[in-house]
Write a protein that holds these residues in place. Structure first.
Motif, mmCIF file in Angstrom:
data_model
loop_
_atom_site.group_PDB
_atom_site.id
_atom_site.type_symbol
_atom_site.label_atom_id
_atom_site.label_comp_id
_atom_site.label_asym_id
_atom_site.label_seq_id
_atom_site.Cartn_x
_atom_site.Cartn_y
_atom_site.Cartn_z
ATOM 1 N N ILE A 292 0.838 -1.208 0.000
ATOM 2 C CA ILE A 292 0.000 0.000 0.000
ATOM 3 C C ILE A 292 0.869 1.253 0.000
ATOM 4 C CG2 ILE A 292 -1.668 1.320 1.356
ATOM 5 C CD1 ILE A 292 -2.866 -1.323 2.268
ATOM 6 N N GLN A 293 1.970 1.252 0.804
ATOM 7 C CA GLN A 293 2.851 2.402 0.865
ATOM 8 C C GLN A 293 3.538 2.644 -0.480
ATOM 9 O OE1 GLN A 293 3.106 4.475 3.530
ATOM 10 N NE2 GLN A 293 4.242 5.753 2.075
ATOM 11 N N GLU A 294 3.981 1.571 -1.124
ATOM 12 C CA GLU A 294 4.613 1.706 -2.435
ATOM 13 C C GLU A 294 3.638 2.283 -3.461
ATOM 14 O OE1 GLU A 294 6.123 -2.058 -3.546
ATOM 15 O OE2 GLU A 294 7.661 -2.143 -1.973
ATOM 16 N N LEU A 295 2.426 1.808 -3.440
ATOM 17 C CA LEU A 295 1.423 2.322 -4.364
ATOM 18 C C LEU A 295 1.117 3.792 -4.095
ATOM 19 C CD1 LEU A 295 -1.077 -0.685 -4.519
ATOM 20 C CD2 LEU A 295 0.502 0.053 -6.300
ATOM 21 N N CYS A 296 1.090 4.175 -2.832
ATOM 22 C CA CYS A 296 0.841 5.581 -2.483
ATOM 23 C C CYS A 296 1.979 6.456 -2.986
ATOM 24 C CB CYS A 296 0.656 5.729 -0.984
ATOM 25 S SG CYS A 296 -0.878 5.015 -0.352
ATOM 26 N N ASP A 297 3.236 5.993 -2.811
ATOM 27 C CA ASP A 297 4.383 6.764 -3.298
ATOM 28 C C ASP A 297 4.331 6.896 -4.813
ATOM 29 O OD1 ASP A 297 5.196 6.934 -0.700
ATOM 30 O OD2 ASP A 297 6.629 5.269 -0.822
ATOM 31 N N THR A 298 4.021 5.820 -5.504
ATOM 32 C CA THR A 298 3.916 5.868 -6.962
ATOM 33 C C THR A 298 2.829 6.836 -7.405
ATOM 34 O OG1 THR A 298 4.651 3.562 -7.088
ATOM 35 C CG2 THR A 298 3.551 4.472 -9.029
ATOM 36 N N GLN A 299 1.721 6.815 -6.705
ATOM 37 C CA GLN A 299 0.636 7.725 -7.039
ATOM 38 C C GLN A 299 1.050 9.176 -6.850
ATOM 39 O OE1 GLN A 299 -2.800 7.467 -4.540
ATOM 40 N NE2 GLN A 299 -4.185 8.277 -6.108
ATOM 41 N N ASP A 300 1.793 9.475 -5.773
ATOM 42 C CA ASP A 300 2.272 10.839 -5.549
ATOM 43 C C ASP A 300 3.203 11.281 -6.674
ATOM 44 O OD1 ASP A 300 0.801 10.900 -3.255
ATOM 45 O OD2 ASP A 300 2.484 10.383 -1.925
ATOM 46 N N GLU A 301 4.098 10.400 -7.093
ATOM 47 C CA GLU A 301 5.023 10.749 -8.167
ATOM 48 C C GLU A 301 4.271 11.006 -9.468
ATOM 49 O OE1 GLU A 301 7.818 7.617 -8.422
ATOM 50 O OE2 GLU A 301 8.761 8.024 -6.476
ATOM 51 N N VAL A 302 3.305 10.165 -9.784
ATOM 52 C CA VAL A 302 2.508 10.374 -10.991
ATOM 53 C C VAL A 302 1.771 11.709 -10.930
ATOM 54 C CG1 VAL A 302 0.544 9.508 -12.314
ATOM 55 C CG2 VAL A 302 2.264 7.915 -11.468
ATOM 56 N N SER A 303 1.201 12.031 -9.776
ATOM 57 C CA SER A 303 0.472 13.293 -9.619
ATOM 58 C C SER A 303 1.398 14.485 -9.820
ATOM 59 C CB SER A 303 -0.183 13.355 -8.244
ATOM 60 O OG SER A 303 -1.111 12.302 -8.090
ATOM 61 N N GLN A 304 2.611 14.432 -9.249
ATOM 62 C CA GLN A 304 3.573 15.521 -9.415
ATOM 63 C C GLN A 304 3.996 15.666 -10.869
ATOM 64 O OE1 GLN A 304 6.765 14.739 -6.720
ATOM 65 N NE2 GLN A 304 5.504 15.015 -4.875
ATOM 66 N N THR A 305 4.188 14.543 -11.564
ATOM 67 C CA THR A 305 4.579 14.588 -12.968
ATOM 68 C C THR A 305 3.494 15.225 -13.820
ATOM 69 O OG1 THR A 305 5.920 12.598 -12.674
ATOM 70 C CG2 THR A 305 5.318 13.205 -14.933
ATOM 71 N N LEU A 306 2.251 14.828 -13.591
ATOM 72 C CA LEU A 306 1.142 15.407 -14.345
ATOM 73 C C LEU A 306 0.942 16.870 -14.034
ATOM 74 C CD1 LEU A 306 -1.485 12.516 -14.079
ATOM 75 C CD2 LEU A 306 -0.039 13.090 -16.045
ATOM 76 N N ALA A 307 1.179 17.280 -12.800
ATOM 77 C CA ALA A 307 1.027 18.682 -12.413
ATOM 78 C C ALA A 307 2.107 19.547 -13.036
ATOM 79 C CB ALA A 307 1.064 18.820 -10.886
ATOM 80 N N GLY A 308 3.304 18.996 -13.386
ATOM 81 C CA GLY A 308 4.383 19.776 -13.973
ATOM 82 C C GLY A 308 4.115 20.176 -15.405
ATOM 83 N N GLY A 309 3.211 19.501 -16.116
ATOM 84 C CA GLY A 309 2.892 19.848 -17.491
ATOM 85 C C GLY A 309 3.940 19.333 -18.469
ATOM 86 N N VAL A 310 3.747 19.665 -19.758
ATOM 87 C CA VAL A 310 4.640 19.245 -20.836
ATOM 88 C C VAL A 310 5.626 20.366 -21.113
ATOM 89 C CG1 VAL A 310 4.787 18.440 -23.213
ATOM 90 C CG2 VAL A 310 2.831 17.811 -21.782
ATOM 91 N N THR A 311 6.929 20.099 -21.122
ATOM 92 C CA THR A 311 7.973 21.123 -21.311
ATOM 93 C C THR A 311 8.752 20.934 -22.584
ATOM 94 O OG1 THR A 311 9.542 19.776 -20.048
ATOM 95 C CG2 THR A 311 8.224 21.362 -18.829
ATOM 96 N N ASN A 312 8.269 20.047 -23.485
ATOM 97 C CA ASN A 312 8.948 19.806 -24.770
ATOM 98 C C ASN A 312 10.386 19.372 -24.581
ATOM 99 O OD1 ASN A 312 6.682 20.483 -26.285
ATOM 100 N ND2 ASN A 312 7.196 22.667 -26.235
#
Length: 450
Positions: free
Chosen positions: A351-371
């Protein structure tokens, strides 16, 4: 519209006048039709058949409920529903239909449907069917004899439930085993006669809520512990407890009798003293003392029996609690069957690993596309400060009146002087609709100066 459910409770026996549908007294034509006999077959006129059956079938059952009886006879119903000297001619057909639908059952058939080892009590209580009834059933004749007893199945179930609740709310429920005679006395108000009482017991036995055993010539009844529990067979413990209860009652009656005898001896001694018969008074006092000693001995025995019963009741309660604990442990073991500490720890790590992965995915999506370009946030901040400083400086170097510029179709025009404007105005001529420009005058677009 009249319905049996809204009828008030009628007095026992007699004609149910005042509790009948309105047409009973008001509609002669309707009642004449209802009192007539049924056709030989429903197919002849199904409407008339269903109309009569819809009137009489509910009325028969509601009448029995009001009377508080579960046993019906055709003759009794004919007497109850007499009207102006006439009896309904179709009641036998109504009873046959109720038998076919299972709402009624022959008393003998009901007794045979109950697997009872104590059916011997029926001797002297239930009469054997007349021979003609037996022959008619064997030959397939479904006619209902006027004297045959029928049982209202649903009403019998309601009566059985009433008796069971009555027992549960009485002092007799302290122990599941009770004497049949005591139970009969308790149910005297609910069961109008002995036959009804025994039918109720048979229904309770059919539902496996009671069982009956004959012990030393006396029948004892054992009830189920709970309203949804099944009764267990009478065992040696039940018989022993029942005997102790009987001993307790016997000792209590004996103590009460001896107490009355002691009081009588005391009164005789008092009267002898008043009459001057001293010796007689002394003998009465001695008899009183002997009786009191016997009472003390009986009290000791009674206390012993009551103490044993109290321990038995306590042990039964402890057994119930123990069984509840045991059932709880069994249920807990089943629920925890596939659960271990190692599995729980592994599950938490996942569960902890999945939560960490979810946080990383959320941060990546929040950063947007930078080409594919990475920017240093500190450098961007510095460059923004420089831009702000330059903008502020340029603001103070701006001229007060910037040169005016005219554009036509986004192409700049040369600046026009005041003299040229005056010459342009002189070329305009006055016409009927107002001022219009001369056809020879050039068209220029005037734009505001900047």
């Amino acid at each position: 519209m009249w319905s049996p459910e809204r009828e008030a409770e009628a007095p026992a026996g007699g004609d149910p006048a005042g509790l009948l549908p309105p047409e009973w007294e008001e509609d002669e034509e309707r009642m004449s039709f209802l009192f007539s006999a049924f056709k030989r077959s429903r197919e002849v006129n199904s409407t008339d058949w269903d109309s009569k059956m819809g009137f009489w079938a509910p009325l028969v059952l509601s009448h029995s409920r009001r009377q508080g009886v579960v046993r019906l006879r055709l003759r009794d119903l004919q007497e109850a529903f007499q009207r102006k000297g006439s009896v309904p001619l179709g009641l036998a057909t109504v009873l046959q239909d109720l038998l076919r639908r299972g709402e009624l059952q022959r008393e003998s058939d009901f007794m045979a449907s109950v697997d009872s080892s104590w059916i011997s009590w029926g001797v002297g209580v239930f009469l054997l069917k007349p021979l003609k009834w037996t022959l008619s059933n064997m030959l397939g004749d479904n006619k209902v004899p006027a004297e045959e007893v029928l049982v209202a199945v649903e009403l019998l179930k309601e009566k059985a439930e009433e008796v069971y609740r009555l027992y549960q709310n009485s002092p007799l429920s302290s122990h599941p085993v009770v004497a049949l005679s005591e139970l009969s006395t308790l149910c005297a108000g609910s069961c109008p006669d002995e036959r009804t009482f025994y039918l109720v017991l048979l229904q309770l036995q059919k539902e496996k809520r009671v069982t009956v055993l004959e012990q030393n010539g006396e029948k004892i009844v054992k009830f189920a512990r709970g309203p949804h529990a099944k009764v267990s067979p009478v065992n040696d413990v039940d018989v022993g407890v029942y005997q102790l209860m009987q001993s307790e009652q016997l000792l209590s009656r004996k103590v009460e009798s001896l107490s009355q005898e002691a009081e009588r001896c005391k009164e005789e001694a008092r009267r002898a003293c008043r009459a001057g018969k001293k010796q007689l008074a002394l003998r009465s006092l001695k008899a009183k003392q002997r009786t009191e000693k016997r009472i003390e001995a009986l009290h000791a025995k009674l206390d012993t029996v009551q103490g044993i019963l109290d321990r038995i009741y306590a042990s039964q309660t402890d057994q119930m609690v123990f069984n509840a604990y045991q059932a709880g442990v069994g249920a807990l073991k089943l629920s925890m069957k596939d659960v271990t500490v190692e599995k729980a720890e592994s599950l938490v790590d996942q569960i902890q690993e999945l939560c960490d992965t979810q946080d990383e995915v959320s941060q990546t999506l929040a950063g947007g596309v930078t080409n594919g370009l990475d920017f240093d946030s500190e450098e961007l901040e510095k460059e923004l400060d420089i831009l702000l400083q330059d903008t502020t400086k340029e603001h103070f170097d701006l001229p007060e009146n910037p040169p005016e510029t005219f554009y036509t179709n986004s192409v700049p025009n040369p600046r026009i002087s005041d003299a040229e404007l005056e010459a342009e105005l002189e070329k305009l001529s006055l016409s009927e609709g107002g001022l219009v420009p001369s056809s020879k005058s050039p068209k220029r677009q005037l734009e505001p100066t900047l």
